[in-house]
Structures are given as structure tokens and as C-alpha cells.
Design a protein around this motif. Structure first.
Motif, PDB file in Angstrom:
ATOM      1  N   ALA A  72     -24.669  20.586  13.609  1.00 13.36           N
ATOM      2  CA  ALA A  72     -25.763  21.218  14.353  1.00 13.36           C
ATOM      3  C   ALA A  72     -25.670  20.835  15.827  1.00 13.36           C
ATOM      4  CB  ALA A  72     -27.101  20.762  13.777  1.00 13.36           C
ATOM      5  N   PRO A  73     -25.966  21.762  16.732  1.00 16.79           N
ATOM      6  CA  PRO A  73     -25.961  21.435  18.162  1.00 16.79           C
ATOM      7  C   PRO A  73     -26.851  20.228  18.458  1.00 16.79           C
ATOM      8  CG  PRO A  73     -26.163  23.792  17.859  1.00 16.79           C
ATOM      9  CD  PRO A  73     -26.305  23.180  16.494  1.00 16.79           C
ATOM     10  N   GLY A  74     -26.349  19.323  19.300  1.00 16.51           N
ATOM     11  CA  GLY A  74     -27.114  18.132  19.661  1.00 16.51           C
ATOM     12  C   GLY A  74     -26.944  16.957  18.718  1.00 16.51           C
ATOM     13  N   THR A  75     -26.159  17.135  17.653  1.00 10.74           N
ATOM     14  CA  THR A  75     -25.948  16.042  16.698  1.00 10.74           C
ATOM     15  C   THR A  75     -25.050  14.970  17.318  1.00 10.74           C
ATOM     16  OG1 THR A  75     -26.162  17.502  14.792  1.00 10.74           O
ATOM     17  CG2 THR A  75     -24.997  15.429  14.447  1.00 10.74           C
ATOM     18  N   PRO A  76     -25.453  13.696  17.267  1.00 14.97           N
ATOM     19  CA  PRO A  76     -24.577  12.631  17.758  1.00 14.97           C
ATOM     20  C   PRO A  76     -23.244  12.658  17.018  1.00 14.97           C
ATOM     21  CG  PRO A  76     -26.787  11.792  17.389  1.00 14.97           C
ATOM     22  CD  PRO A  76     -26.758  13.177  16.805  1.00 14.97           C
ATOM     23  N   LEU A  77     -22.157  12.533  17.766  1.00  7.35           N
ATOM     24  CA  LEU A  77     -20.822  12.627  17.182  1.00  7.35           C
ATOM     25  C   LEU A  77     -20.423  11.278  16.593  1.00  7.35           C
ATOM     26  CD1 LEU A  77     -19.086  14.867  19.848  1.00  7.35           C
ATOM     27  CD2 LEU A  77     -20.025  15.531  17.625  1.00  7.35           C
ATOM     28  N   ARG A  78     -20.527  11.186  15.287  1.00  9.49           N
ATOM     29  CA  ARG A  78     -20.184   9.969  14.563  1.00  9.49           C
ATOM     30  C   ARG A  78     -18.949  10.240  13.714  1.00  9.49           C
ATOM     31  NH1 ARG A  78     -23.284   7.840  17.938  1.00  9.49           N
ATOM     32  NH2 ARG A  78     -25.462   7.352  17.449  1.00  9.49           N
ATOM     33  N   THR A  79     -18.013   9.305  13.717  1.00  8.51           N
ATOM     34  CA  THR A  79     -16.763   9.503  12.976  1.00  8.51           C
ATOM     35  C   THR A  79     -16.584   8.494  11.846  1.00  8.51           C
ATOM     36  OG1 THR A  79     -15.587   8.192  14.641  1.00  8.51           O
ATOM     37  CG2 THR A  79     -15.595  10.591  14.928  1.00  8.51           C
ATOM     38  N   THR A  80     -17.670   7.856  11.457  1.00  7.39           N
ATOM     39  CA  THR A  80     -17.660   6.973  10.289  1.00  7.39           C
ATOM     40  C   THR A  80     -18.888   7.300   9.445  1.00  7.39           C
ATOM     41  OG1 THR A  80     -16.576   5.191  11.525  1.00  7.39           O
ATOM     42  CG2 THR A  80     -17.665   4.576   9.476  1.00  7.39           C
ATOM     43  N   VAL A  81     -18.701   7.320   8.121  1.00 11.55           N
ATOM     44  CA  VAL A  81     -19.804   7.629   7.228  1.00 11.55           C
ATOM     45  C   VAL A  81     -19.773   6.687   6.032  1.00 11.55           C
ATOM     46  CG1 VAL A  81     -18.536   9.337   5.828  1.00 11.55           C
ATOM     47  CG2 VAL A  81     -21.026   9.523   6.034  1.00 11.55           C
ATOM     48  N   THR A  82     -20.953   6.339   5.526  1.00 17.91           N
ATOM     49  CA  THR A  82     -21.045   5.678   4.232  1.00 17.91           C
ATOM     50  C   THR A  82     -21.617   6.678   3.244  1.00 17.91           C
ATOM     51  OG1 THR A  82     -23.271   4.766   4.633  1.00 17.91           O
ATOM     52  CG2 THR A  82     -21.377   3.399   5.259  1.00 17.91           C
ATOM     53  N   LEU A  83     -21.033   6.699   2.053  1.00 20.55           N
ATOM     54  CA  LEU A  83     -21.380   7.687   1.033  1.00 20.55           C
ATOM     55  C   LEU A  83     -21.789   7.002  -0.255  1.00 20.55           C
ATOM     56  CD1 LEU A  83     -18.218   9.930   1.505  1.00 20.55           C
ATOM     57  CD2 LEU A  83     -20.506  10.457   2.390  1.00 20.55           C
ATOM     58  N   ARG A  84     -22.712   7.609  -0.958  1.00 17.40           N
ATOM     59  CA  ARG A  84     -22.968   7.278  -2.360  1.00 17.40           C
ATOM     60  C   ARG A  84     -22.686   8.524  -3.173  1.00 17.40           C
ATOM     61  NH1 ARG A  84     -27.238   6.283  -4.770  1.00 17.40           N
ATOM     62  NH2 ARG A  84     -28.756   7.164  -3.293  1.00 17.40           N
ATOM     63  N   MET A  85     -21.985   8.350  -4.277  1.00 14.87           N
ATOM     64  CA  MET A  85     -21.602   9.499  -5.088  1.00 14.87           C
ATOM     65  C   MET A  85     -21.723   9.165  -6.563  1.00 14.87           C
ATOM     66  SD  MET A  85     -17.454   9.311  -4.402  1.00 14.87           S
ATOM     67  CE  MET A  85     -17.679   9.065  -2.646  1.00 14.87           C
ATOM     68  N   GLU A  86     -21.799  10.208  -7.355  1.00 14.63           N
ATOM     69  CA  GLU A  86     -21.798  10.053  -8.805  1.00 14.63           C
ATOM     70  C   GLU A  86     -21.099  11.264  -9.405  1.00 14.63           C
ATOM     71  OE1 GLU A  86     -26.283  11.741  -9.711  1.00 14.63           O
ATOM     72  OE2 GLU A  86     -26.036   9.639  -9.156  1.00 14.63           O
ATOM     73  N   GLY A  87     -20.648  11.105 -10.629  1.00 14.75           N
ATOM     74  CA  GLY A  87     -19.944  12.215 -11.253  1.00 14.75           C
ATOM     75  C   GLY A  87     -19.070  11.757 -12.394  1.00 14.75           C
ATOM     76  N   GLN A  88     -17.866  12.271 -12.428  1.00 18.72           N
ATOM     77  CA  GLN A  88     -16.960  12.020 -13.549  1.00 18.72           C
ATOM     78  C   GLN A  88     -15.539  11.800 -13.019  1.00 18.72           C
ATOM     79  OE1 GLN A  88     -16.799  13.942 -17.879  1.00 18.72           O
ATOM     80  NE2 GLN A  88     -16.067  15.388 -16.361  1.00 18.72           N
ATOM     81  N   PHE A  89     -14.848  10.854 -13.642  1.00 18.79           N
ATOM     82  CA  PHE A  89     -13.465  10.558 -13.299  1.00 18.79           C
ATOM     83  C   PHE A  89     -12.643  10.689 -14.567  1.00 18.79           C
ATOM     84  CE2 PHE A  89      -9.755   8.242 -11.982  1.00 18.79           C
ATOM     85  CZ  PHE A  89      -9.710   8.368 -10.598  1.00 18.79           C
ATOM     86  N   LEU A  90     -11.576  11.506 -14.520  1.00 15.86           N
ATOM     87  CA  LEU A  90     -10.748  11.746 -15.693  1.00 15.86           C
ATOM     88  C   LEU A  90      -9.443  10.957 -15.560  1.00 15.86           C
ATOM     89  CD1 LEU A  90     -11.170  15.623 -16.016  1.00 15.86           C
ATOM     90  CD2 LEU A  90     -12.602  13.810 -16.977  1.00 15.86           C
ATOM     91  N   LEU A  91      -9.214  10.035 -16.476  1.00 16.87           N
ATOM     92  CA  LEU A  91      -7.984   9.257 -16.484  1.00 16.87           C
ATOM     93  C   LEU A  91      -6.991   9.884 -17.449  1.00 16.87           C
ATOM     94  CD1 LEU A  91      -9.156   5.532 -16.430  1.00 16.87           C
ATOM     95  CD2 LEU A  91      -8.014   6.794 -14.617  1.00 16.87           C
ATOM     96  N   GLY A  92      -5.794  10.190 -16.948  1.00 17.18           N
ATOM     97  CA  GLY A  92      -4.776  10.812 -17.780  1.00 17.18           C
ATOM     98  C   GLY A  92      -4.181  12.014 -17.077  1.00 17.18           C
ATOM     99  N   ASP A  93      -3.728  12.978 -17.855  1.00 17.20           N
ATOM    100  CA  ASP A  93      -3.185  14.198 -17.275  1.00 17.20           C
ATOM    101  C   ASP A  93      -3.879  15.404 -17.901  1.00 17.20           C
ATOM    102  OD1 ASP A  93      -2.006  14.597 -19.810  1.00 17.20           O
ATOM    103  OD2 ASP A  93      -0.140  13.628 -19.184  1.00 17.20           O
ATOM    104  N   ARG A  94      -3.386  16.588 -17.566  1.00 13.32           N
ATOM    105  CA  ARG A  94      -4.054  17.809 -18.032  1.00 13.32           C
ATOM    106  C   ARG A  94      -4.096  17.893 -19.559  1.00 13.32           C
ATOM    107  NH1 ARG A  94      -5.274  22.818 -15.793  1.00 13.32           N
ATOM    108  NH2 ARG A  94      -5.293  24.552 -17.261  1.00 13.32           N
ATOM    109  N   ASP A  95      -3.056  17.388 -20.226  1.00  7.99           N
ATOM    110  CA  ASP A  95      -2.973  17.513 -21.679  1.00  7.99           C
ATOM    111  C   ASP A  95      -3.724  16.426 -22.429  1.00  7.99           C
ATOM    112  OD1 ASP A  95      -1.321  19.770 -21.436  1.00  7.99           O
ATOM    113  OD2 ASP A  95       0.464  18.511 -21.218  1.00  7.99           O
ATOM    114  N   SER A  96      -3.920  15.280 -21.788  1.00  6.94           N
ATOM    115  CA  SER A  96      -4.579  14.160 -22.463  1.00  6.94           C
ATOM    116  C   SER A  96      -5.282  13.301 -21.421  1.00  6.94           C
ATOM    117  CB  SER A  96      -3.546  13.320 -23.234  1.00  6.94           C
ATOM    118  OG  SER A  96      -4.162  12.200 -23.838  1.00  6.94           O
ATOM    119  N   ASN A  97      -6.606  13.293 -21.455  1.00  9.44           N
ATOM    120  CA  ASN A  97      -7.349  12.505 -20.485  1.00  9.44           C
ATOM    121  C   ASN A  97      -8.649  11.986 -21.077  1.00  9.44           C
ATOM    122  OD1 ASN A  97      -9.567  14.603 -19.679  1.00  9.44           O
ATOM    123  ND2 ASN A  97      -7.619  15.725 -19.549  1.00  9.44           N
TER     124      ASN A  97
END
Length: 283
Positions: A72-97
Motif C-alpha cells: 500500500a502507498p505510504g507503507t514503511p519499507l521493511r525487508t524482514t518479517v516474522t511469521l507464524r504458520m500452521e498446516g501440514q507437512f508431508l514426509l516422503g514422495d508422491r507415491d508414499s508419504n
């Protein structure tokens, strides 16, 4: 004699458990220290510059569309961010995970600094550790239940190159880091595709961003240096995925639901990283 032998075995087992717990704790502390270093650098570099659409007026239309949507116009230009996330992580490959429920926090300062600290759970198994890159070094260290080391990859040229790609691709969460300057070049790749070349590394990284008519990202892909293939050989191969939702934080509109993985666009593609950003704070 049997009792004595059993006692020795028990002592050895306790020592081993203690050592692995200590190793896990030390590695987490080192990751937290790297996090603090990145955060401190961000505070020192923070300036008064704010986003002005004139900054991108000379870029191709598709690139302008991206920035005018993302900042957005006027937003301070920051080049570092801290994130919190949630979701799913699949260990393995397409055939077996195996799917793991994931929560994670991350600090990200493109083009090459980040620390990712996840907790991934499946049944009685919990995987913790960190993935990171800082000052030309990279690492991946993970344990099961804080006891069993499953990944302990220390800095090598291959790992550093792969980590650089991760940080560069995740610049989509730090739009100000993609503004044109020395080492960042934009060109049109089609009506709705922008090509971003990041040449601050020995091996430049090229990302292809697909946008909708509003400038929202729908897809991101590039060639990553990776050994995530059947041959377990490091080579350039497609990595990327789709963006399924976005949200606004502190003047930045960024992807909030992503599904990405190795071998994007091929029969071997597995979107192993499926995450929703629930918080973003810019430093």
C-alpha cells in the motif's frame, strides 16, 4: 553378574538419552541465537523510506501490477518479517508419504537469511528442529521426540545454494525485498507472468510469478538446487506451487495459503509444504 550388566546397560542408556536431549537443546538455542541476530540487523537497518508507486513506474506492467497490489502507498519499507504458520507437512514422495500436522514460526530476511522452527506431529511422533541460513552458512537439524536425530545437515556448498533458493522464493512474504535495485531485475514473461532475477548470489536465481488481473499471486516456480529426487543427486530442478489465499498485514498483501514442493509441474510433484500464514510482523 546379570544385575551388574543390566545396571551398566541402564546407565549407558541414560547417558545416551541425556546426550541426545542436550544436543537437541543446544541446536535449538543456536537457531534462536541466529534468529536474534537477524532481528537485530533488521532493527539497525530500519529507515524512514515508504512505498511510493513511482518507485516501480519504469517496470513492466505485470511487475507494477504485483507491487501496487502487494504494498500500500505510504507503507514503511521493511525487508524482514516474522511469521507464524500452521498446516501440514508431508514426509516422503508422491507415491508414499506421511502427513504431519505442523505449526511453525519463522524469521525471514531475503535474499539469504532465515530461521524456520517447526513442530510437526503425527500420532506419538513429534519432529522438532530448525532449518536456516545466515552469513553464508546453512543447516537442517531435526529430531524425533527430541531424542532421535533424523536430519543433521551442516553447511556445505550444496546446502547453502539450496537454502538461498528457499529464502529467495519466500520473498513473496516480504514484497519490499523484491523492489528493483542492484541484484534484483524484473521483466515480463507474458501478460500475467513476471520474471524476477536475483543475481546477488554466485548462481543467480530466477523466479516466475503468475498473477491474476488484480496483481495477486497465483503461482510461483523456479529451478532449485536440490537432491530431492530418486537419484539423491544435487541438480537444478523445478520447485514451486500454488497460492490459494492472501491476506494483508501492516500494509503488505501477501500469500497466506500456499502449497509448494519439489518437481513442480512434473509427475513427481508432491506439495509437501502446505501452510497458512496466521501472523506476519515486519521489522
Amino acid at each position: 553378574m546379570l544385575l551388574k550388566a543390566a545396571t551398566v546397560v541402564a546407565v549407558i542408556a541414560l547417558v545416551a538419552v541425556g546426550y541426545f536431549l542436550w544436543s537437541h537443546r543446544r541446536a535449538i538455542d543456536e537457531a534462536e541465537s541466529a534468529w536474534a541476530t537477524i532481528a537485530a540487523a533488521a532493527q539497525q537497518q530500519a529507515g524512514a523510506a515508504v512505498f511510493d508507486p513511482a518507485m516501480v513506474a519504469d517496470l513492466p506492467e505485470v511487475a507494477q501490477r504485483y507491487f501496487l497490489h502487494a504494498i500500500a502507498p505510504g507503507t514503511p519499507l521493511r525487508t524482514t518479517v516474522t511469521l507464524r504458520m500452521e498446516g501440514q507437512f508431508l514426509l516422503g514422495d508422491r507415491d508414499s508419504n506421511q502427513p504431519y500436522a505442523m505449526v511453525a514460526r519463522q524469521i525471514l530476511a531475503p535474499p539469504d537469511a532465515f530461521v524456520w522452527l517447526p513442530v510437526m506431529r503425527s500420532g506419538v511422533l513429534t519432529i522438532t528442529g530448525s532449518d536456516g541460513s545466515l552469513d553464508g552458512k546453512a543447516w537442517m537439524q531435526f529430531w524425533i521426540n527430541s531424542l532421535v536425530p533424523v536430519v543433521n545437515a551442516q553447511s556445505t556448498p550444496d546446502l547453502v545454494r539450496s537454502a538461498q533458493f528457499r529464502s529467495a522464493m519466500e520473498s513473496i512474504w516480504v514484497p519490499a525485498a523484491l523492489l528493483p535495485r542492484d541484484g534484483i531485475a524484473w521483466q515480463a514473461g507474458g501478460a500475467d507472468k513476471a520474471i524476477v532475477t536475483i543475481s546477488t548470489f554466485e548462481n543467480p536465481i530466477v523466479l516466475e510469478l503468475t498473477l491474476d488481473e488484480t496483481g495477486a499471486l497465483t503461482e510461483v516456480v523456479g529451478l532449485r538446487w536440490s537432491d530431492a529426487n530418486p537419484e539423491k543427486t544435487f541438480r537444478l530442478q523445478p520447485f514451486g506451487g500454488t497460492i490459494e489465499a492472501e491476506g494483508s498485514f501492516e500494509g503488505y498483501t501477501i500469500p497466506t495459503m500456499v502449497k509448494v514442493g519439489n518437481l513442480f509441474g512434473t509427475d513427481g510433484f508432491l506439495p509437501f509444504f502446505q501452510a497458512e500464514i496466521v501472523e506476519a510482523k515486519y521489522l
